[in-house]
Design a protein around this motif. Sequence first.
Motif, PDB file in Angstrom:
ATOM      1  N   LEU A 137     -43.305 -52.683   0.484  1.00 22.95           N
ATOM      2  CA  LEU A 137     -44.174 -52.887   0.744  1.00 22.95           C
ATOM      3  C   LEU A 137     -45.257 -52.420  -0.740  1.00 22.95           C
ATOM      4  N   MET A 138     -44.655 -51.984  -1.175  1.00 20.17           N
ATOM      5  CA  MET A 138     -45.852 -51.403  -2.949  1.00 20.17           C
ATOM      6  C   MET A 138     -45.945 -52.417  -3.437  1.00 20.17           C
ATOM      7  N   SER A 139     -44.181 -52.619  -4.291  1.00 16.34           N
ATOM      8  CA  SER A 139     -44.651 -53.842  -5.136  1.00 16.34           C
ATOM      9  C   SER A 139     -43.691 -54.182  -5.970  1.00 16.34           C
ATOM     10  N   ALA A 140     -43.095 -55.377  -6.389  1.00 16.29           N
ATOM     11  CA  ALA A 140     -41.756 -55.476  -6.611  1.00 16.29           C
ATOM     12  C   ALA A 140     -40.931 -54.440  -7.260  1.00 16.29           C
ATOM     13  N   LYS A 141     -41.792 -53.462  -8.297  1.00 20.36           N
ATOM     14  CA  LYS A 141     -41.308 -53.183  -9.504  1.00 20.36           C
ATOM     15  C   LYS A 141     -40.442 -51.418  -8.638  1.00 20.36           C
ATOM     16  N   ILE A 142     -41.412 -51.261  -7.701  1.00 16.35           N
ATOM     17  CA  ILE A 142     -40.703 -50.642  -6.889  1.00 16.35           C
ATOM     18  C   ILE A 142     -39.042 -50.535  -6.162  1.00 16.35           C
ATOM     19  N   PHE A 143     -39.097 -52.124  -6.268  1.00 17.68           N
ATOM     20  CA  PHE A 143     -37.380 -52.602  -5.199  1.00 17.68           C
ATOM     21  C   PHE A 143     -36.422 -52.652  -6.953  1.00 17.68           C
ATOM     22  N   GLY A 144     -37.138 -52.585  -7.521  1.00 19.28           N
ATOM     23  CA  GLY A 144     -36.439 -52.170  -8.909  1.00 19.28           C
ATOM     24  C   GLY A 144     -36.340 -51.363  -9.617  1.00 19.28           C
ATOM     25  N   GLU A 145     -36.890 -50.298  -9.119  1.00 26.84           N
ATOM     26  CA  GLU A 145     -37.070 -49.077  -9.841  1.00 26.84           C
ATOM     27  C   GLU A 145     -35.814 -48.701  -8.524  1.00 26.84           C
ATOM     28  N   LEU A 146     -36.171 -48.532  -7.199  1.00 28.16           N
ATOM     29  CA  LEU A 146     -34.950 -47.985  -6.111  1.00 28.16           C
ATOM     30  C   LEU A 146     -33.513 -48.309  -6.983  1.00 28.16           C
ATOM     31  N   GLU A 147     -33.457 -49.740  -7.477  1.00 27.52           N
ATOM     32  CA  GLU A 147     -31.650 -50.319  -7.185  1.00 27.52           C
ATOM     33  C   GLU A 147     -31.660 -49.920  -8.635  1.00 27.52           C
ATOM     34  N   PHE A 148     -32.666 -49.283  -9.450  1.00 28.06           N
ATOM     35  CA  PHE A 148     -32.597 -48.740 -10.806  1.00 28.06           C
ATOM     36  C   PHE A 148     -31.167 -47.474 -10.960  1.00 28.06           C
ATOM     37  N   TRP A 149     -31.969 -46.715  -9.712  1.00 33.76           N
ATOM     38  CA  TRP A 149     -31.289 -44.950  -9.520  1.00 33.76           C
ATOM     39  C   TRP A 149     -30.379 -45.850  -8.453  1.00 33.76           C
ATOM     40  N   PHE A 150     -30.081 -46.410  -7.641  1.00 32.21           N
ATOM     41  CA  PHE A 150     -29.126 -46.452  -7.238  1.00 32.21           C
ATOM     42  C   PHE A 150     -27.787 -47.042  -8.063  1.00 32.21           C
ATOM     43  N   ALA A 151     -28.217 -48.315  -8.857  1.00 31.65           N
ATOM     44  CA  ALA A 151     -26.901 -48.754 -10.144  1.00 31.65           C
ATOM     45  C   ALA A 151     -26.497 -47.327 -10.354  1.00 31.65           C
ATOM     46  N   LEU A 152     -27.532 -46.806 -11.069  1.00 30.74           N
ATOM     47  CA  LEU A 152     -27.671 -45.734 -12.158  1.00 30.74           C
ATOM     48  C   LEU A 152     -26.412 -44.382 -11.085  1.00 30.74           C
ATOM     49  N   ILE A 153     -26.142 -44.446 -10.312  1.00 29.72           N
ATOM     50  CA  ILE A 153     -25.356 -43.714  -9.504  1.00 29.72           C
ATOM     51  C   ILE A 153     -23.865 -44.502  -9.204  1.00 29.72           C
ATOM     52  N   LYS A 154     -23.808 -45.160  -9.101  1.00 30.77           N
ATOM     53  CA  LYS A 154     -22.446 -46.328  -8.871  1.00 30.77           C
ATOM     54  C   LYS A 154     -21.954 -45.714 -10.030  1.00 30.77           C
ATOM     55  N   VAL A 155     -22.651 -45.940 -11.497  1.00 34.20           N
ATOM     56  CA  VAL A 155     -22.011 -46.542 -12.646  1.00 34.20           C
ATOM     57  C   VAL A 155     -21.471 -45.537 -13.079  1.00 34.20           C
ATOM     58  N   THR A 156     -23.173 -44.200 -13.076  1.00 37.08           N
ATOM     59  CA  THR A 156     -22.308 -42.848 -13.754  1.00 37.08           C
ATOM     60  C   THR A 156     -20.878 -42.296 -13.611  1.00 37.08           C
ATOM     61  N   THR A 157     -20.457 -42.596 -11.448  1.00 34.10           N
ATOM     62  CA  THR A 157     -20.104 -42.150 -10.717  1.00 34.10           C
ATOM     63  C   THR A 157     -18.189 -43.144 -11.443  1.00 34.10           C
ATOM     64  N   ILE A 158     -18.288 -44.228 -11.880  1.00 30.99           N
ATOM     65  CA  ILE A 158     -17.028 -44.786 -11.965  1.00 30.99           C
ATOM     66  C   ILE A 158     -17.026 -44.621 -12.956  1.00 30.99           C
ATOM     67  N   ILE A 159     -17.980 -44.526 -14.652  1.00 34.46           N
ATOM     68  CA  ILE A 159     -17.512 -43.690 -15.881  1.00 34.46           C
ATOM     69  C   ILE A 159     -16.760 -42.458 -15.873  1.00 34.46           C
ATOM     70  N   ALA A 160     -17.800 -41.608 -14.920  1.00 34.46           N
ATOM     71  CA  ALA A 160     -17.145 -40.419 -14.442  1.00 34.46           C
ATOM     72  C   ALA A 160     -15.082 -40.423 -14.442  1.00 34.46           C
ATOM     73  N   LEU A 161     -14.857 -41.794 -13.769  1.00 38.39           N
ATOM     74  CA  LEU A 161     -13.375 -41.351 -13.043  1.00 38.39           C
ATOM     75  C   LEU A 161     -12.521 -42.093 -14.162  1.00 38.39           C
ATOM     76  N   ILE A 162     -13.130 -43.327 -14.492  1.00 43.42           N
ATOM     77  CA  ILE A 162     -11.828 -43.371 -15.689  1.00 43.42           C
ATOM     78  C   ILE A 162     -12.105 -42.555 -17.061  1.00 43.42           C
ATOM     79  N   VAL A 163     -13.261 -42.172 -17.614  1.00 39.69           N
ATOM     80  CA  VAL A 163     -12.509 -40.728 -18.539  1.00 39.69           C
ATOM     81  C   VAL A 163     -12.187 -39.558 -18.225  1.00 39.69           C
ATOM     82  N   VAL A 164     -12.380 -39.818 -16.357  1.00 39.67           N
ATOM     83  CA  VAL A 164     -11.076 -38.582 -15.873  1.00 39.67           C
ATOM     84  C   VAL A 164     -10.227 -38.910 -16.080  1.00 39.67           C
ATOM     85  N   GLY A 165      -9.366 -39.813 -15.614  1.00 38.23           N
ATOM     86  CA  GLY A 165      -8.180 -41.039 -15.919  1.00 38.23           C
ATOM     87  C   GLY A 165      -7.622 -41.031 -16.699  1.00 38.23           C
TER      88      GLY A 165
END
Length: 467
Positions: A137-165
Amino acid sequence: MEDKLQRGLSNRHIQLIAIGGAIGTGLFLGAGQSIHLAGPSILLTYIVVGLVLFLFMRAMGEMLLSNLGFKSFADIAHTYIGPLAGFIVGWTYWFTWIVAGMAEVTAVAKYVNFWWPTIPSWLTALFTVLVLMALNLMSAKIFGELEFWFALIKVTTIIALIVVGIVMIVMGTHTASGTAKLSNIWSHGGFFPNGMTGFLLSFQMAIFSFIGIELIGITAGETKNPHKTIPQAINNVPYRILIFYVGSLAVVMSVVPWDKLNPADSPYVKLFGLVGILFAAGVINFVVLTAAASACNSGIFADSRTMYGLAARKQAPPFLQRTNKHGVPYYSILITCGLLLIAVVLNYVIPNATEVFVYITTVSTVLNIIIWTIIMIAYLGFLKSKPELHEQSKFRLPGGKVSAYLILTFFVFIFIVLALDKDIRIGVLVGPVWLAVLYLMFLRYKKEKRKEGIDLDEPKKDPAIGE
């Protein structure tokens, strides 16, 4: 107050929303089952599906950028096919996200129970919906910010896994599953160990993983500098699929041979566990929890904007088009979240409601493919009715009409594959029933509009370009 959406999404938001849409819970949780079904050929499955969906995104992007007056897929279908198509796409897309949102809210509750089993699922589901509603309800920017951090968590996890592998493969690390080496991919029964049957059946799981990739199209109306950010986001889709899907699964199967992975477990938990990370299950649980919250957040955004578009075309009550001072359609958000609260009730009445949602989500997925199909039919209509826009476009679908027919053929192939799987078949059977219900709804809507002196069969004017 002028009821218009505001362009609050930056390039940073769009790029991460694109990544988040391409990395779903299906990758983290369903990869074990996919590998069990297809073996190493799952890599080829993701390459094929990824290529087709990239071309689909290019077609969608070309139409959106040809006229910035389009706010949703339904606008496109309405303009290039007709009012019935727009009506079907709008309400079907709305329904798929409501159902998927309820399933994701339930998933969040289940993941929280991993750490705190005494917390009632319904309470977690209620808390999740209320928090996401407040933020949207706050703004579209807040939605974008949430998705930014949610996606960053997923990306970081997979990259860490690939590097370790990769480190384990280069060092030839010995584990309980054998020696980590690249040849493990093809040396355990070949690339197609379960034949063409396993390979073909794996397509439906791959499609499930990519549901939500089209979300970039919904953000077009609220994106700053769409002619730059949307093409950039779409063009990066193939690289992301190669890295996050093909790359991560190739690393997993190099470290742990595919036939030694438990289909019921996440292969990512297995890999992190081999490294000696005792809390591997907790790490992945946190990642899938954020992925489920991200999917629910995306559902609220997509549904509220879809309802806004339906109201703008007089196919839903006009109050759904009203926006608050932040430029977000607040009535549409409140109604969307109100419907998501059904999941809270179901979690209260049926503590183990997950099985129910598995079947409903299957229906949602099938309907999503129907939407993709209609969008491609709309693209053919776009080529026929607006050839000059296609010629002027700087962001075309490579191959034009030929590629469009190939994509449609692929979607028909997916429907056939889905019908062959007894667990998924219910979705294929429910699809035509839902379309029939919508058709009857449209006839009633058409009749009411005729009483108001509005003829829906008249040619529809395009939305104002750059609106």
